[in-house]
Each structure stands twice: as structure tokens, then as C-alpha cells.
Design an enzyme around this catalytic site. Sequence first.
Site, PDB file in Angstrom:
ATOM      1  N   GLY A  85       5.645  27.679 -33.628  1.00  0.00           N
ATOM      2  CA  GLY A  85       4.421  28.025 -34.368  1.00  0.00           C
ATOM      3  C   GLY A  85       3.476  28.882 -33.558  1.00  0.00           C
ATOM      4  N   ALA A 115       4.169  42.032 -50.773  1.00  0.00           N
ATOM      5  CA  ALA A 115       5.139  41.711 -51.826  1.00  0.00           C
ATOM      6  C   ALA A 115       5.330  40.203 -51.915  1.00  0.00           C
ATOM      7  CB  ALA A 115       6.471  42.387 -51.532  1.00  0.00           C
ATOM      8  N   LYS A 169      15.741  27.466 -33.255  1.00  0.00           N
ATOM      9  CA  LYS A 169      14.706  27.815 -32.272  1.00  0.00           C
ATOM     10  C   LYS A 169      15.221  27.702 -30.838  1.00  0.00           C
ATOM     11  CE  LYS A 169      10.959  26.328 -35.313  1.00  0.00           C
ATOM     12  NZ  LYS A 169      10.225  25.152 -35.787  1.00  0.00           N
ATOM     13  N   LYS A 188      13.335  32.170 -38.084  1.00  0.00           N
ATOM     14  CA  LYS A 188      14.294  31.721 -37.062  1.00  0.00           C
ATOM     15  C   LYS A 188      15.685  31.483 -37.634  1.00  0.00           C
ATOM     16  CE  LYS A 188      11.712  28.373 -38.797  1.00  0.00           C
ATOM     17  NZ  LYS A 188      10.379  27.892 -38.865  1.00  0.00           N
ATOM     18  N   GLU A 200      10.599  23.172 -43.973  1.00  0.00           N
ATOM     19  CA  GLU A 200      11.387  24.292 -44.487  1.00  0.00           C
ATOM     20  C   GLU A 200      11.826  23.980 -45.915  1.00  0.00           C
ATOM     21  OE1 GLU A 200      12.002  27.161 -42.569  1.00  0.00           O
ATOM     22  OE2 GLU A 200      10.581  26.118 -41.299  1.00  0.00           O
ATOM     23  N   GLY A 258       2.518  25.342 -39.775  1.00  0.00           N
ATOM     24  CA  GLY A 258       1.292  25.406 -40.580  1.00  0.00           C
ATOM     25  C   GLY A 258       0.780  26.838 -40.672  1.00  0.00           C
TER      26      GLY A 258
HETATM   27  P1  NDP Z   1       6.786  30.000 -48.348  1.00  0.00           P
HETATM   28  O1  NDP Z   1       7.883  29.470 -49.218  1.00  0.00           O
HETATM   29  O2  NDP Z   1       5.480  29.326 -48.373  1.00  0.00           O
HETATM   30  O3  NDP Z   1       6.565  31.547 -48.687  1.00  0.00           O
HETATM   31  C1  NDP Z   1       7.617  32.414 -48.991  1.00  0.00           C
HETATM   32  C2  NDP Z   1       7.006  33.655 -49.624  1.00  0.00           C
HETATM   33  O4  NDP Z   1       8.043  34.596 -49.909  1.00  0.00           O
HETATM   34  C3  NDP Z   1       6.287  33.404 -50.947  1.00  0.00           C
HETATM   35  O5  NDP Z   1       5.068  34.090 -50.939  1.00  0.00           O
HETATM   36  C4  NDP Z   1       7.227  33.999 -52.000  1.00  0.00           C
HETATM   37  O6  NDP Z   1       6.542  34.531 -53.118  1.00  0.00           O
HETATM   38  C5  NDP Z   1       7.835  35.128 -51.209  1.00  0.00           C
HETATM   39  N1  NDP Z   1       9.118  35.590 -51.722  1.00  0.00           N
HETATM   40  C6  NDP Z   1      10.234  34.881 -51.965  1.00  0.00           C
HETATM   41  N2  NDP Z   1      11.210  35.686 -52.415  1.00  0.00           N
HETATM   42  C7  NDP Z   1      10.680  36.947 -52.464  1.00  0.00           C
HETATM   43  C8  NDP Z   1      11.180  38.211 -52.856  1.00  0.00           C
HETATM   44  N3  NDP Z   1      12.422  38.368 -53.281  1.00  0.00           N
HETATM   45  N4  NDP Z   1      10.349  39.274 -52.778  1.00  0.00           N
HETATM   46  C9  NDP Z   1       9.077  39.146 -52.333  1.00  0.00           C
HETATM   47  N5  NDP Z   1       8.552  37.962 -51.939  1.00  0.00           N
HETATM   48  C10 NDP Z   1       9.353  36.876 -52.017  1.00  0.00           C
HETATM   49  O7  NDP Z   1       7.393  30.028 -46.870  1.00  0.00           O
HETATM   50  P2  NDP Z   1       6.592  29.926 -45.499  1.00  0.00           P
HETATM   51  O8  NDP Z   1       5.419  30.805 -45.544  1.00  0.00           O
HETATM   52  O9  NDP Z   1       6.427  28.503 -45.131  1.00  0.00           O
HETATM   53  O10 NDP Z   1       7.693  30.489 -44.473  1.00  0.00           O
HETATM   54  C11 NDP Z   1       7.909  31.878 -44.310  1.00  0.00           C
HETATM   55  C12 NDP Z   1       8.745  32.091 -43.063  1.00  0.00           C
HETATM   56  O11 NDP Z   1       8.035  31.614 -41.938  1.00  0.00           O
HETATM   57  C13 NDP Z   1      10.076  31.346 -43.031  1.00  0.00           C
HETATM   58  O12 NDP Z   1      11.028  32.119 -42.357  1.00  0.00           O
HETATM   59  C14 NDP Z   1       9.766  30.094 -42.234  1.00  0.00           C
HETATM   60  O13 NDP Z   1      10.897  29.546 -41.611  1.00  0.00           O
HETATM   61  C15 NDP Z   1       8.826  30.674 -41.219  1.00  0.00           C
HETATM   62  N6  NDP Z   1       7.913  29.735 -40.577  1.00  0.00           N
HETATM   63  C16 NDP Z   1       7.196  28.870 -41.331  1.00  0.00           C
HETATM   64  C17 NDP Z   1       6.283  28.026 -40.753  1.00  0.00           C
HETATM   65  C18 NDP Z   1       5.466  27.064 -41.528  1.00  0.00           C
HETATM   66  O14 NDP Z   1       4.734  26.282 -40.919  1.00  0.00           O
HETATM   67  N7  NDP Z   1       5.542  27.065 -42.855  1.00  0.00           N
HETATM   68  C19 NDP Z   1       6.054  28.068 -39.299  1.00  0.00           C
HETATM   69  C20 NDP Z   1       6.866  29.043 -38.586  1.00  0.00           C
HETATM   70  C21 NDP Z   1       7.763  29.830 -39.227  1.00  0.00           C
HETATM   71  P3  NDP Z   1       5.653  33.600 -54.106  1.00  0.00           P
HETATM   72  O15 NDP Z   1       4.471  33.196 -53.276  1.00  0.00           O
HETATM   73  O16 NDP Z   1       5.277  34.472 -55.210  1.00  0.00           O
HETATM   74  O17 NDP Z   1       6.555  32.461 -54.470  1.00  0.00           O
HETATM   75  N1  HSE Z   2       9.589  23.681 -40.469  1.00  0.00           N
HETATM   76  C1  HSE Z   2       9.196  24.153 -39.207  1.00  0.00           C
HETATM   77  C2  HSE Z   2       8.675  22.997 -38.383  1.00  0.00           C
HETATM   78  C3  HSE Z   2       8.119  25.190 -39.370  1.00  0.00           C
HETATM   79  O1  HSE Z   2       8.384  21.940 -38.960  1.00  0.00           O
HETATM   80  O2  HSE Z   2       8.597  23.108 -37.177  1.00  0.00           O
HETATM   81  C4  HSE Z   2       7.713  25.835 -38.078  1.00  0.00           C
HETATM   82  O3  HSE Z   2       8.742  26.605 -37.544  1.00  0.00           O
END
Ligand code: NDP
Ligand code: HSE
Length: 462
Positions: free
Chosen positions: A161, A70, A232, A132, A217, A332
Site C-alpha cells: 500500500g 475511464a 507481492k 500486483k 481483492e 485502502g
Molecule cells: P475497484 O474494484 O474498487 O476499482 C476498479 C475500477 O476499475 C472501477 O472504477 C471500475 O469501474 C473500473 N473498471 C473495471 N473494468 C473496467 C474497464 N473495462 N474499463 C474501464 N474501467 C474499468 O478496485 P481497487 O481500486 O480496489 O483496485 C484497483 C487495483 O489496485 C487492483 O489492481 C488492486 O489489486 C490494486 N490495489 C488495491 C488496493 C486496495 O486497497 N483496494 C491496495 C493496493 C493495490 P466502475 O467504478 O465503473 O465499476
Molecule cells: N487486498 C490487498 C491487501 C490490497 O489487503 O493487502 C492491498 O494490496
Amino acid sequence: MPPASAALQLNKIELSRPAFGGILCRLMQQVNLGMIGGGTVGSGVFHALQQNGNLMAARLGVKLAFRKVAVKAIDEPRPYPITKSLLTTDWQEVVNDPDIHVVIELVGGTGIARTMILSALSKGKTVVTANKALLSAHGPELFAAAARSGANLYYEASVCGGIPIIKSLREGFVANQFSAIYGIVNGTCNYILSRMKQEGAEFADVLADAQKQGYAETPPDLDIDGFDAQHKIGILASLAHGFWVDHHQIHTEGIREISRLDMQFAQQLGYNIKLLGIVKQVGGKKAGIQVSVYPTLIPNSHVLASVNGVFNACFVRGDVVGDTLFYGRGAGKDATASAVLSDVADAALDLRNGGKVRVAPFIAHASKGRVLPMDEIVSRYYVRLSVVDRPGVLAKISAIFAQSKIGISSVIQPEGHEGESVPLILMLHDAPNAAMKKALAKISKLPAVKGKPVMLRVESFT
Ligand code: NDP
Ligand code: HSE
């Protein structure tokens, strides 16, 4: 899912085969995955499973297959493509699909993600999350919901990560009490501080780069102001000490105020500045744990001082194991996917083995625990003042520190012109934070002291 006994039979077949052949593939059990979120991390997970799914199946004896993913908007560009026929914009399709065994939440935030996870758990589905912020805000509620439903809630990717720190604390170090955990747990801040120091880069430019790389974030203030690290370090503290550490009890400072000037002086004194999460057992009359996040001067001789870029590291001190160090990419799409898939593997093995876990993802095993207020924490300090260069100024400042029983260990004042403002850098011996705050409040009122004093803590790792 077939019952556990069938799984055991399957194991026997597997063991009798010399290689991982086609017949075994057909006999192998399959765990179906549903993912909510297909952005940086979600698309990374999809890609990694495409790349190494067969290897994982061979290792686990369980095939992992995506059923649905989704997202918010189907046509949104993604770091890695996700098979279009799997995509839906309705997350409830994932949670309600009876064929999906494991739900992976990779949406982020503390709003709809909470509903998604609670809904999946209420249906008895195992949940894997990297969220987190949500765990920090609602951990007890979510783990209680998991316990009620008999499902598990896994969260390896929520801290550091790709580094398997959660599993290490939970399983690898199960025989230990933890006297200290020091973590560089935010990739974005470490990336910014490293590039500011190494290249003299500007804060705003490096932050924009971190956002482009998918490290930061949304909004990035969560990183910069220390809250992501707070989330974290709270998770690590809770896991290590067995009671839930409320995020309001975690003293948190971010990196906005760190200037290149402080980096240069720190270097001159033999230190590097890092945003450090600390979980430290404090004994004595006021026993408890320190749980905090703040920019810290780390001696260049300590291994954490050379952790640069998006890399994270966790230094864990256990009473049985001694000192250990974990190092790896802290953010990442690929590194985080590795952690998510390790949870998916555990979830798949739980299911194959009839829902039995070896060590539960989180159990509050200590009934009591005290997080010490920051005022009671004792540390060493770096202070940078801007002072008018005239006779008697240093004496007045020293007298205020002496009244507060704070000793000065070294002083730097670059040569300037008499009567002009110059930086004055002081390194101070151990003192409680409350005493330090009072002394600095008095010092900042001296007519010769201009602007707000900069105060950073120094960690000795003893
Ligand atoms: P992104 O913003 O890249 O991705 C979020 C995703 O959620 C997108 O695919 C978005 O859809 C989807 N989304 C948002 N709202 C909805 C909804 N209502 N229904 C279905 N899908 C939805 O975030 P990240 O991938 O960076 O982060 C995801 C999680 O991982 C977070 O909790 C973050 O803190 C955690 N995290 C991130 C890290 C990183 O390096 N980025 C590392 C460790 C943890 P669409 O693509 O269509 O916009
Ligand atoms: N925003 C977070 C960071 C993503 O920079 O460490 C990984 O948790």
C-alpha cells in the site's frame, strides 16, 4: 512535452523566485494524466491530487492534471467523487489521447488490464499500476514491452500500500545485497488475524468488514489463500535479487486454517501468528533463496509481532545497511493513492528531464538465481494434534519425530480426562520441511491421533 533544455531553463526561473507565485504557475510545465479505473484506489488518487496537487507542483516544478478517467459505469457510486466531465467508459480514449503523457491503470486483474498497459506502453506512454496480480503473472512481458517502447512502468502501490518499499529497495538500498526480507504484506489477512486475536471476532464477519473498507481483492480468496501476498513477495524477491521469480516457485499457504485455538496456544508460548512473506538467502551446498508465504509464529519480542490491523510492515536486512523496518497502511484508498502519486511524480520528473530515469523501475541484473523448493527449507515448527489421552501416546509421537531427527523443544497438553481427545501442542527444533511432512504423515496414521494435524512454522529472524 518541451525538450529537456526548456525544462532546465524553467528550473532556473523557479530557483530565482523566492516563492511559488502565480507567474511561475503559468510558466510551469504540465504533465497530463489519464486514469483507467476510478474505484477504491482510483478515486483515492483523484481525491489526493485535488487535495495536494499544488503542493506536489511546488515540490516537483511540474503541474499534474487529469485529462480523462475511464470507468466501467459512469454513475457507479465511488468512495470519492470524480469530476463527471472527465469520465468515459472507453479506456482506449485514455490510451489513444495524444495529450495524455502518463496512464494510470487501476482496474486490476490479469485480463483487460494487461491489454490496457501493453497498449499504453506501445504508444510510448509511461504507465503507473498498482496491479500486483498482473505483474506477478506477466511481469517479464510487461517490463520488456516498457524497455522496447522506451517508456517506464512504475508499480510502487503494488506492494505494501502506502509504504515506499519498491523505491527503497530500488534506490535507497541500491548499494546492498539482501540477505532477508520479511513482510506482512497483505492488509486484509493482517486485519482479520488481528481482530480474531484481539476481539475473538469470527473470520467471516471480519472479512466482510475488510471488504467494506475496500481492503480486499475481488475475489477475496486472493487475500485469504495467500495469493495476493505471493504476488507481492514475488515482486520484492525479483527486485531484490535481480532475476524474475516465477510465482509458481513460491510456496504459498493462506490463513483459512488458522483457528482461535492456535492463536491462544501461540500466545501462551510467547508468539503471535501473522501471514509472513519471506525472501531469505540460504547459503551452503544448496545455495539459493527461500521465497514463501505462510502463517508464521513470530516471537512477541519481535517488532513484526505488533503490526496489527490493516497495517503492513517490511523488515529488510541489507549487507551494508543492516536491519531496517518499514511500517504503514497496506491497503485502502488513501494510503494506496499516496504510493500511486509517488510513481506519477517520478514519471513526471522523467518526462520533464527528457525521459531519463535515475534507477530503472526493474532491471534483471542477475543472470541466474535459484528459488529453493520448500522441501529443502529448514525451519522450526508448532504442531497441534488432537490425541486420545492415554498412556504411551506421547512416547509414540516422540519416537516418530526422533526417527526423523526432529527434536521436541516443548510440549503443552491441557489437562483432560483419560480416554478423551485433548489438544497436544509441540514446539519442534529446526528440521527440513520434507522431514517434517514425512513425520506428520506417519503421526496422523496413529490410532490415537484424531483429525488432521495443524503445522505452522516458527520464524527466528536470525
Ligand atoms: P475497484 O474494484 O474498487 O476499482 C476498479 C475500477 O476499475 C472501477 O472504477 C471500475 O469501474 C473500473 N473498471 C473495471 N473494468 C473496467 C474497464 N473495462 N474499463 C474501464 N474501467 C474499468 O478496485 P481497487 O481500486 O480496489 O483496485 C484497483 C487495483 O489496485 C487492483 O489492481 C488492486 O489489486 C490494486 N490495489 C488495491 C488496493 C486496495 O486497497 N483496494 C491496495 C493496493 C493495490 P466502475 O467504478 O465503473 O465499476
Ligand atoms: N487486498 C490487498 C491487501 C490490497 O489487503 O493487502 C492491498 O494490496
